[in-house]
Motif scaffolding. Structure first.
Motif, PDB file in Angstrom:
ATOM      1  N   LEU A  50       0.826  -1.209   0.000  1.00 47.96           N
ATOM      2  CA  LEU A  50       0.000   0.000   0.000  1.00 47.96           C
ATOM      3  C   LEU A  50       0.858   1.255   0.000  1.00 47.96           C
ATOM      4  O   LEU A  50       0.536   2.241  -0.673  1.00 47.96           O
ATOM      5  N   TYR A  51       1.944   1.246   0.760  1.00 44.78           N
ATOM      6  CA  TYR A  51       2.842   2.402   0.793  1.00 44.78           C
ATOM      7  C   TYR A  51       3.450   2.647  -0.584  1.00 44.78           C
ATOM      8  O   TYR A  51       3.538   3.790  -1.034  1.00 44.78           O
ATOM      9  N   LEU A  53       2.169   1.732  -3.489  1.00 43.03           N
ATOM     10  CA  LEU A  53       1.089   2.156  -4.375  1.00 43.03           C
ATOM     11  C   LEU A  53       0.760   3.629  -4.174  1.00 43.03           C
ATOM     12  O   LEU A  53       0.681   4.395  -5.130  1.00 43.03           O
ATOM     13  N   PHE A  54       0.588   4.044  -2.919  1.00 45.44           N
ATOM     14  CA  PHE A  54       0.231   5.427  -2.649  1.00 45.44           C
ATOM     15  C   PHE A  54       1.402   6.367  -2.900  1.00 45.44           C
ATOM     16  O   PHE A  54       1.206   7.500  -3.333  1.00 45.44           O
TER      17      PHE A  54
END
Length: 74
Positions: A50-51, A53-54
């Motif tokens: 997630l890190y 991706l964001f």
């Protein structure tokens, strides 16, 4: 002496206590430690994904949209 309540007969019996205390069923410390370790590793992988991706996809696009939205000079 230990007495346990027998639900099927509605009586207290010492034999039920002995069976309960001498049983080998249950979850061990090693099993619990392995489950915790696996959940921590999977959680770390999900958070790192997630890190990434964001950090590389969502945030730069979001920043450009915010700058374009508040840029009144154009």
């Amino acid at each position: 002496m230990v007495f346990l309540f027998d639900k099927s007969k509605n009586t207290l019996t010492v034999s039920n206590a002995w069976k309960l205390l001498s049983s080998q069923r249950g979850e061990g410390f090693v099993d619990t430690a392995i489950k915790i370790l696996i959940s921590v590793v999977i959680g770390a992988l999900v958070l790192s994904g997630l890190y990434a991706l964001f950090g590389e996809t969502v945030l730069p696009t979001l920043k450009e949209r915010i700058v374009d939205m508040f840029n009144y000079g154009k």
